[in-house]
Design an enzyme around this catalytic site. Structure first.
Site, PDB file in Angstrom:
ATOM      1  N   TYR A 175      43.240  -7.221 -13.625  1.00  0.00           N
ATOM      2  CA  TYR A 175      42.981  -6.560 -12.355  1.00  0.00           C
ATOM      3  C   TYR A 175      41.967  -5.457 -12.840  1.00  0.00           C
ATOM      4  O   TYR A 175      41.089  -5.106 -12.284  1.00  0.00           O
ATOM      5  CB  TYR A 175      44.296  -6.097 -11.631  1.00  0.00           C
ATOM      6  CG  TYR A 175      43.900  -5.564 -10.398  1.00  0.00           C
ATOM      7  CD1 TYR A 175      43.439  -5.914  -9.350  1.00  0.00           C
ATOM      8  CD2 TYR A 175      44.254  -3.828 -10.142  1.00  0.00           C
ATOM      9  CE1 TYR A 175      42.839  -5.034  -7.998  1.00  0.00           C
ATOM     10  CE2 TYR A 175      43.775  -3.297  -9.393  1.00  0.00           C
ATOM     11  CZ  TYR A 175      43.383  -3.779  -8.069  1.00  0.00           C
ATOM     12  OH  TYR A 175      43.208  -2.741  -7.039  1.00  0.00           O
TER      13      TYR A 175
ATOM     14  N   SER B 225      38.829   0.953  -7.636  1.00  0.00           N
ATOM     15  CA  SER B 225      40.308   1.502  -7.881  1.00  0.00           C
ATOM     16  C   SER B 225      40.340   2.541  -9.084  1.00  0.00           C
ATOM     17  O   SER B 225      39.213   2.449  -9.792  1.00  0.00           O
ATOM     18  CB  SER B 225      40.945  -0.013  -8.307  1.00  0.00           C
ATOM     19  OG  SER B 225      42.350   0.825  -8.688  1.00  0.00           O
TER      20      SER B 225
HETATM   21  N1  NAP Z   1      46.864  -0.935  -2.216  1.00  0.00           N
HETATM   22  C1  NAP Z   1      46.395  -0.321  -3.299  1.00  0.00           C
HETATM   23  O1  NAP Z   1      47.124   0.390  -4.092  1.00  0.00           O
HETATM   24  C2  NAP Z   1      44.938  -0.323  -3.921  1.00  0.00           C
HETATM   25  C3  NAP Z   1      44.596   0.602  -4.815  1.00  0.00           C
HETATM   26  C4  NAP Z   1      43.274   0.937  -4.993  1.00  0.00           C
HETATM   27  C5  NAP Z   1      42.396  -0.134  -4.770  1.00  0.00           C
HETATM   28  N2  NAP Z   1      42.799  -1.181  -3.888  1.00  0.00           N
HETATM   29  C6  NAP Z   1      41.703  -2.300  -3.486  1.00  0.00           C
HETATM   30  O2  NAP Z   1      41.744  -2.256  -2.122  1.00  0.00           O
HETATM   31  C7  NAP Z   1      41.156  -3.513  -1.532  1.00  0.00           C
HETATM   32  C8  NAP Z   1      42.282  -3.725  -0.395  1.00  0.00           C
HETATM   33  O3  NAP Z   1      43.588  -3.766  -0.690  1.00  0.00           O
HETATM   34  P1  NAP Z   1      44.739  -3.689   0.048  1.00  0.00           P
HETATM   35  O4  NAP Z   1      45.673  -2.661  -0.261  1.00  0.00           O
HETATM   36  O5  NAP Z   1      44.240  -3.523   1.677  1.00  0.00           O
HETATM   37  O6  NAP Z   1      45.492  -4.990   0.076  1.00  0.00           O
HETATM   38  P2  NAP Z   1      45.929  -6.083   0.999  1.00  0.00           P
HETATM   39  O7  NAP Z   1      46.571  -5.617   2.259  1.00  0.00           O
HETATM   40  O8  NAP Z   1      46.658  -7.219   0.348  1.00  0.00           O
HETATM   41  O9  NAP Z   1      44.429  -6.688   1.667  1.00  0.00           O
HETATM   42  C9  NAP Z   1      43.550  -7.406   0.794  1.00  0.00           C
HETATM   43  C10 NAP Z   1      42.476  -8.037   1.755  1.00  0.00           C
HETATM   44  O10 NAP Z   1      41.699  -9.001   0.931  1.00  0.00           O
HETATM   45  C11 NAP Z   1      41.621 -10.180   1.720  1.00  0.00           C
HETATM   46  N3  NAP Z   1      41.508 -11.302   0.600  1.00  0.00           N
HETATM   47  C12 NAP Z   1      42.497 -11.457  -0.216  1.00  0.00           C
HETATM   48  N4  NAP Z   1      42.359 -12.851  -0.869  1.00  0.00           N
HETATM   49  C13 NAP Z   1      41.047 -13.188  -0.040  1.00  0.00           C
HETATM   50  C14 NAP Z   1      40.293 -14.414  -0.331  1.00  0.00           C
HETATM   51  N5  NAP Z   1      40.647 -15.366  -1.242  1.00  0.00           N
HETATM   52  N6  NAP Z   1      39.379 -14.728   0.624  1.00  0.00           N
HETATM   53  C15 NAP Z   1      39.063 -13.721   1.740  1.00  0.00           C
HETATM   54  N7  NAP Z   1      39.779 -12.537   1.788  1.00  0.00           N
HETATM   55  C16 NAP Z   1      40.661 -12.302   0.781  1.00  0.00           C
HETATM   56  C17 NAP Z   1      43.021 -10.145   2.665  1.00  0.00           C
HETATM   57  O11 NAP Z   1      42.836 -11.063   3.753  1.00  0.00           O
HETATM   58  P3  NAP Z   1      43.729 -12.666   3.703  1.00  0.00           P
HETATM   59  O12 NAP Z   1      44.797 -12.772   3.299  1.00  0.00           O
HETATM   60  O13 NAP Z   1      43.660 -12.908   5.197  1.00  0.00           O
HETATM   61  O14 NAP Z   1      42.457 -13.517   3.135  1.00  0.00           O
HETATM   62  C18 NAP Z   1      43.153  -8.763   2.931  1.00  0.00           C
HETATM   63  O15 NAP Z   1      42.286  -8.677   4.094  1.00  0.00           O
HETATM   64  C19 NAP Z   1      41.536  -4.468  -2.605  1.00  0.00           C
HETATM   65  O16 NAP Z   1      40.054  -4.625  -3.118  1.00  0.00           O
HETATM   66  C20 NAP Z   1      42.209  -3.590  -3.355  1.00  0.00           C
HETATM   67  O17 NAP Z   1      42.030  -4.082  -5.035  1.00  0.00           O
HETATM   68  C21 NAP Z   1      44.078  -1.338  -3.234  1.00  0.00           C
END
Ligand code: NAP
Length: 260
Positions: free
Chosen positions: A152, A139
């Site tokens: 985070y 990130s």
């Molecule tokens: N959204 C943003 O603004 C942003 C910006 C920079 C980086 N990121 C990074 O991008 C990645 C994906 O984020 P996103 O925006 O796509 O969020 P998201 O839609 O909430 O997706 C998160 C994913 O991680 C899985 N996950 C969460 N906790 C878990 C656990 N305990 N065990 C297994 N799987 C787990 C969730 O699946 P389940 O709930 O089905 O387990 C889901 O598939 C993350 O690493 C986040 O830090 C996001």
């Protein structure tokens, strides 16, 4: 030999977009997250529309033995992992002292421990084959502390440093590692899980497609840390000219994640 791309966090958001993109490119997949129903639905759709093999491995990566279970799943089915995409992760927003202890442990385990464990499990065979790629979704928050997202941002700094160091350790091995470091992405689920009022973010929020494009760019080139948008690159570049304290203070204002 049949190769597979393993994607954690494939049930929603960025990971789901990545799974769709890898499938369109013809990769066979192993999808990992907790939500088995969502993974099964996605797997069915990708098998039907892209004609690729898709396996579902539902695991809670906040459990310390989850990475080993994912590895065992692949071993038992004879699935050779050629690309490992560590995308699972979540944020917790708000003031540090009010953070629920259990949430902190879970976030640290999913965002850091599981990433290390999965790389350590799948890397040896990649080294033997002298081919393979590890993609970490870090990130922009990993480039400076973000007040209101202190823990985070620290987990993402961990991923950035891990990726940098391993890229040197892997030189000449035939295995590559790189990280994609997005700024804010349009995904309400991510913010609602974090308890982050999205309307208080005062910088551009990009679509998940920019992350997909950045991963593609990473796979095609040699970059180590990929900042998907011009704004992301500007943010990191401008940090060279201001004290870190100011960069962190500004990041906190931009994110609007502190409690009022
Ligand atoms: N959204 C943003 O603004 C942003 C910006 C920079 C980086 N990121 C990074 O991008 C990645 C994906 O984020 P996103 O925006 O796509 O969020 P998201 O839609 O909430 O997706 C998160 C994913 O991680 C899985 N996950 C969460 N906790 C878990 C656990 N305990 N065990 C297994 N799987 C787990 C969730 O699946 P389940 O709930 O089905 O387990 C889901 O598939 C993350 O690493 C986040 O830090 C996001």
């Amino acid at each position: 030999m049949n190769f597979y791309t393993l994607i954690t966090g494939a049930s929603t958001g960025i990971g789901k977009y990545l799974a769709e993109d890898f499938a369109r490119m013809g990769d066979n997949l192993v999808l990992v997250a907790r939500s088995k129903d969502k993974l099964e639905a996605l797997a069915g759709e990708l098998r039907r529309t892209c004609g690729v093999e898709v396996h579902v491995c539902a695991q809670d990566l906040s459990a310390v033995d989850a990475a080993a279970k994912v590895f065992e799943f692949c071993e038992q089915k004879g699935l050779v992992i050629d690309k490992l995409v560590n995308c699972a992760g979540f944020s917790v927003a708000g003031d540090f002292e009010r953070m629920d202890e259990e949430m902190f442990v879970q976030m640290a385990t999913v965002n850091m421990v599981a990433v290390v464990a999965l790389i350590r499990l799948f890397l040896p065979a990649m080294r033997v084959r002298r081919r393979g790629t590890v993609v970490n979704i870090a990130s922009l928050a990993g480039f400076q502390g973000v007040p209101g997202m202190a823990a985070y941002s620290a987990t993402k700094a961990f991923v950035v440093n891990l990726t940098e160091a391993l890229s040197i350790e892997l030189q000449g091995s035939g295995v590559r590692i790189f990280a994609v470091c997005p700024g804010f992405i349009d995904n309400d689920l991510f913010y609602s899980r974090a308890g982050h009022d999205r309307s208080r973010i005062i910088v551009p929020v990009s679509s998940p497609e920019v992350v997909v494009k950045a991963v593609r760019k990473g796979l095609a080139g040699k970059a180590l840390l990929i900042l998907p948008t011009f704004f992301d690159r500007l943010m990191v570049f401008s940090q060279r000219f201001v004290p870190r304290k100011i960069a962190a203070g500004l990041a906190g204002v931009f994110a609007g994640a502190r409690e009022k």
